[in-house]
Design a protein around this motif. Structure first.
Motif, mmCIF file in Angstrom:
data_model
loop_
_atom_site.group_PDB
_atom_site.id
_atom_site.type_symbol
_atom_site.label_atom_id
_atom_site.label_comp_id
_atom_site.label_asym_id
_atom_site.label_seq_id
_atom_site.Cartn_x
_atom_site.Cartn_y
_atom_site.Cartn_z
ATOM 1 N N LEU A 117 0.826 -1.220 0.000
ATOM 2 C CA LEU A 117 0.000 0.000 0.000
ATOM 3 C C LEU A 117 0.855 1.263 0.000
ATOM 4 O O LEU A 117 0.454 2.300 -0.499
ATOM 5 C CB LEU A 117 -0.896 0.046 1.245
ATOM 6 N N THR A 118 2.026 1.160 0.575
ATOM 7 C CA THR A 118 2.926 2.311 0.674
ATOM 8 C C THR A 118 3.630 2.595 -0.648
ATOM 9 O O THR A 118 4.380 3.556 -0.748
ATOM 10 C CB THR A 118 4.004 2.020 1.722
ATOM 11 N N GLU A 125 -4.014 6.449 12.377
ATOM 12 C CA GLU A 125 -5.234 7.219 12.116
ATOM 13 C C GLU A 125 -5.166 8.577 12.812
ATOM 14 O O GLU A 125 -5.575 9.602 12.250
ATOM 15 C CB GLU A 125 -6.454 6.411 12.573
ATOM 16 N N MET A 168 -2.980 11.135 10.931
ATOM 17 C CA MET A 168 -3.647 11.760 9.789
ATOM 18 C C MET A 168 -4.689 12.769 10.257
ATOM 19 O O MET A 168 -4.838 13.843 9.678
ATOM 20 C CB MET A 168 -4.317 10.691 8.916
ATOM 21 N N VAL A 228 -3.566 14.394 3.007
ATOM 22 C CA VAL A 228 -3.529 13.447 1.892
ATOM 23 C C VAL A 228 -2.518 13.821 0.820
ATOM 24 O O VAL A 228 -2.256 13.037 -0.087
ATOM 25 C CB VAL A 228 -4.922 13.265 1.244
ATOM 26 N N VAL A 229 -1.949 15.007 0.902
ATOM 27 C CA VAL A 229 -0.964 15.403 -0.107
ATOM 28 C C VAL A 229 0.366 14.725 0.192
ATOM 29 O O VAL A 229 0.885 14.806 1.301
ATOM 30 C CB VAL A 229 -0.777 16.935 -0.125
ATOM 31 N N THR A 230 0.910 14.031 -0.816
ATOM 32 C CA THR A 230 2.171 13.325 -0.605
ATOM 33 C C THR A 230 3.326 14.316 -0.658
ATOM 34 O O THR A 230 3.164 15.464 -1.066
ATOM 35 C CB THR A 230 2.392 12.246 -1.680
ATOM 36 N N GLN A 268 1.711 9.607 6.511
ATOM 37 C CA GLN A 268 1.045 8.706 5.568
ATOM 38 C C GLN A 268 1.636 7.300 5.631
ATOM 39 O O GLN A 268 0.914 6.307 5.580
ATOM 40 C CB GLN A 268 1.173 9.268 4.146
ATOM 41 N N TYR A 279 0.335 5.694 8.707
ATOM 42 C CA TYR A 279 -1.057 5.285 8.535
ATOM 43 C C TYR A 279 -1.130 3.989 7.718
ATOM 44 O O TYR A 279 -1.791 3.024 8.107
ATOM 45 C CB TYR A 279 -1.849 6.386 7.826
ATOM 46 N N LEU A 280 -0.455 3.959 6.589
ATOM 47 C CA LEU A 280 -0.574 2.802 5.705
ATOM 48 C C LEU A 280 0.139 1.582 6.281
ATOM 49 O O LEU A 280 -0.393 0.478 6.264
ATOM 50 C CB LEU A 280 -0.025 3.140 4.314
ATOM 51 N N PHE A 281 1.342 1.804 6.787
ATOM 52 C CA PHE A 281 2.105 0.675 7.316
ATOM 53 C C PHE A 281 1.354 -0.013 8.450
ATOM 54 O O PHE A 281 1.362 -1.242 8.575
ATOM 55 C CB PHE A 281 3.473 1.150 7.813
ATOM 56 N N THR A 316 0.843 14.906 -5.865
ATOM 57 C CA THR A 316 0.076 13.662 -5.770
ATOM 58 C C THR A 316 -0.527 13.588 -4.381
ATOM 59 O O THR A 316 -0.033 14.204 -3.435
ATOM 60 C CB THR A 316 0.956 12.408 -5.968
ATOM 61 N N TYR A 360 -3.131 -5.591 1.735
ATOM 62 C CA TYR A 360 -2.045 -4.631 1.969
ATOM 63 C C TYR A 360 -1.183 -4.442 0.715
ATOM 64 O O TYR A 360 -0.113 -3.879 0.767
ATOM 65 C CB TYR A 360 -1.190 -5.124 3.144
#
Lengths: 388, 346
Positions: free
Chosen positions: A206-207, A329, A332, A340-342, A353, A356-358, B160, B295
């Motif tokens: 996901l990352t 969570e 974020m 949400v901007v990378t 981010q 959150y994803l990891f 992005t 994932y």
């Protein structure tokens, strides 16, 4: 803290401070959660440096191969390592999974052959357990190995294999007795990765980065003697390994957690998010729960360890995995809608981010939430077993 | 108050759903993460225009379908379900109704409803304009002024986002044509955007749930589908409950908004809070139910999870939305409940 302990702590702290100020200065914080793809070569060099200084395998219970520190000292080591933001380990699979297994179940010849490579930080291992049809249900392993003269011929597929792309060896659970079912007929084989019969394919997470892989064994070979424990009795070996997986390093991990939570707290004060009582309350809860984790770990390591050990690992995994997922969570939420901007193209994520994803994976790998609760219910509460 | 959908609403929603199933499968969303998806994106926009969706709120006399906010809800649910990689909600629910009936803005309006132009909107003052990478016009605000910006030729700093199909731009201050200085216009535009976003989140939850249910039914461990285990079954049932509870609240908000009721503000906020919470929990739960495959980016789930993640905090986060509701009840709100949340609160 005793004077000896303080001195030991100072020794480690000094060593890390010196090393991470020199050639390895750029590696501070590298390879942490969601950053496992970073600086592979430099971190491999760091592994060798650790090995050289004797800081690999400090908890191995055999002083022939390492420092054999007592429990308290191990905790200190892991805490200081985390406090220094020393690089994420590449050799932990060999150090924390393979070697303890060898020390418990291997022959003297196997120990002499394999442990020094791990201790020196030169030989990397990966863990060939999960398969497409054997995840939570590990006993459903379908990878086969057949003894052909002086070698095993291995065929099958593993998946979610962390760091297989840099590993020299893989410990593989394979079915070595044709027609065997479930836990019977499995063996714990040591398979070299650099051979024509082994193919590694990275899986993008996901990352947007890859830490785990698919590994295909297509008539791959392993020496006949490279089976740990008895052939066909590999399940017991494989399971004892899972007991090593969540040990004293938990307390070191909590140092990292503390740092993450501190950063979030500071950010919330800076950007005004802390003025939102709902968010402030979530931050407070995170701090309280962090204390719960710490004291649970300390209690487990203390006098009650023997009595509580059978289930402490499950409790610990549930505690930290769910806490960490909530923390992602929270990170974020504190950033608000711009979160949400990378940080760059093509998909360079911010620390929040990544976190959150990891942390979506934390409640899945190493025994999912559901598996942990089943174990607690069945083995600790004594409730009837689910199935199989 | 009638909550059951009318025959026309069902028919339209079905048409949009079928079109999107065909024209916006996961591959289209995935392709929109990279530049190779541009052509598919243009084609999709054209198809939505041909269906009449883009100008749906215009009166029939003006070539529209005469739809109200109530009618838009089921359509936006479908847009969310498909994770359409275009600012459909912004164009259909915010820009077109605002421009309709304004003398002098006819060209832009025509461009938008015929599919020649793509319009986006950002009214929270977050400094990040969503969909900037694929849009020609943008509705922005400074203070309570609403401005329409022609993005063609404007140098934009594209960024992005975690949802890679939704390329945004940092927008310190954009020049533009003044559309309105009336705070009521701003509020109405905001509420329409929030409502359409809430409806999309409902659709996104359904998509995530569908994927997780299909996986749980097919994936076997311990000799049985994992979905036969209560741990997994109940987890997914809770996601269903969340979204089932959210939808009526979203519909209620649409009714209030269409009627111009004074409670519309609180009702839309309640809808957005419910939908955001449902989406957050669905994202967390459906990844968990999938295990490790959830994932990965090779599997489609992340396309929908990341869109839900992106939308949950836009047009009013759960916290902000709850503050609006608290305010409407005469309770001290946790954060500033003004329509301009991020500028006011942070």
């Amino acid at each position: 803290m005793t004077a000896a302990e303080a001195a030991f702590r100072a020794e480690i702290r000094d060593w890390l401070e010196t090393e991470l100020s020199g050639d390895f200065a750029a590696l501070r914080g590298s390879g942490g959660p969601g950053r496992e793809h970073e600086d592979l070569e430099e971190r491999a060099a760091w592994e060798r440096r650790l090995g050289e200084a004797g800081w690999i395998g400090v908890g191995w219970p055999d002083s022939r191969y390492g420092k054999a520190l007592d429990l308290q000292q191990q905790v200190v080591f892991h805490e200081e390592y985390a406090r220094a933001a020393a690089p994420g380990r590449l050799g932990h699979i060999g150090e924390q999974l393979l070697v303890p297994t060898l020390l418990a179940h291997g022959t003297e010849e196997q120990k002499a052959r394999f442990v020094p490579g791990v201790a020196s930080g030169e030989v990397m291992w990966c863990q060939g357990y999960s398969e497409p049809d054997a995840g939570s249900d590990l006993a459903n392993v379908g990878t086969r190995a057949v003894l052909d003269g002086d070698r095993w011929v291995v065929t099958g597929q593993k998946i979610w294999t962390s760091l297989a792309h840099i590993a020299d060896w893989c410990f593989v659970i394979a079915r070595t007795e044709p027609g065997s079912q479930r836990h019977a007929g499995l063996s714990f084989l040591l398979v070299p990765m650099d051979q024509p019969g082994v193919t590694v394919r990275p899986i993008v997470q996901l990352t947007g980065t890859s830490e785990f892989n698919e590994v295909f064994f297509d008539d791959a070979v392993a020496a006949a003697g490279d089976v740990v424990g008895e052939a066909g009795a590999g399940w017991r070996v494989a399971m004892s390994l899972l007991g090593f997986e969540r040990g004293v390093s938990t307390l070191g991990q909590q140092i990292g957690f503390t740092r993450e939570l501190e950063a979030i707290t500071v950010r919330a004060r800076e950007n005004g998010a802390a003025d939102d009582p709902v968010l402030a309350d979530r931050i407070v809860s995170a701090w309280v729960d962090l204390q719960v984790m710490r004291h649970t770990a300390l209690r487990t390591l203390g006098g009650d360890a023997a009595r509580e050990a059978p289930w402490a690992a499950n409790v610990s995994k549930l505690l930290w995995a769910n806490w960490h997922r909530r923390l992602g969570e929270l990170a974020m939420a504190v950033e608000g809608p711009a979160a949400v901007v990378t940080s760059g193209l093509p998909y360079e994520l911010t620390d929040d981010q990544r976190l959150y994803l990891f942390t979506r994976a934390d409640t899945i790998y190493g025994g999912s939430n559901e598996v942990q609760r089943n174990v607690l219910a069945e083995r600790h509460l004594g409730l009837p077993r689910d199935r199989a | 108050m009638r909550f059951a959908p009318t025959a026309q609403q069902v028919e339209l929603a079905t048409a949009v759903r079928e079109l999107l199933a065909d024209a916006c499968p996961p591959e289209t969303v995935r392709a929109a993460w990279g530049s190779e998806g541009e052509k598919a994106r243009v084609d999709l926009w054209r198809q939505l225009a041909d269906l009449g969706l883009l100008g749906a709120v215009l009166p029939e006399a003006d070539g529209g379908l005469g739809l109200t906010e109530v009618d838009l809800v089921p359509l936006m649910v479908e847009v969310g379900r498909a994770a359409v990689p275009l600012p459909v909600a912004e164009t259909v629910a915010v820009l077109v109704p605002l421009l309709a009936g304004r003398p002098g803005d006819g060209d832009d309006l025509t461009g938008l409803v015929t599919g020649n132009l793509v319009g986006t909107a950002e009214l929270a003052g977050s400094g990040v304009l969503p969909w900037a990478g694929c849009s020609d016009r943008a509705l922005v605000r400074s203070g309570s002024e609403l401005r329409l910006v022609d993005l063609t030729g404007v140098p934009l700093e594209l960024v992005t986002t975690v949802d890679g199909s939704r390329a945004a731009a940092r927008t310190p201050q954009l020049p533009g044509t003044l559309l309105s200085t009336d705070p009521a216009d701003l509020e109405r535009a905001w509420l329409r955007g929030a409502l359409a976003t809430a409806a999309q989140l409902v659709g996104l939850v359904h998509r995530q749930l569908d994927l997780a249910v299909a996986h749980a039914a097919a994936r076997k461990q311990f000799g049985v589908p994992i979905g036969s285990q209560q741990a997994v079954k109940h987890m997914l049932a809770d996601v269903l409950l969340d979204v089932r509870f959210a939808l009526p609240v979203v519909q209620r908000a649409a009714v209030s908004l269409a009627a111009g009721a004074p409670e519309a503000r609180a009702h839309v906020a309640a809808a957005k809070a419910m939908a955001s919470r449902a989406a957050d929990r669905a994202a967390r739960t459906t990844i968990q139910a999938h295990g490790a495959i959830g994932y990965t980016v090779e599997y489609d789930l992340h396309l929908y999870v990341k869109r839900a993640w992106a939308l949950a905090d836009t047009w009013g986060s759960e916290t902000h939305s709850r503050a609006v509701v608290a305010d409407s009840l005469g309770l001290p709100p946790a954060v500033d409940p003004s329509v301009l949340p991020w500028e006011a609160a942070r």
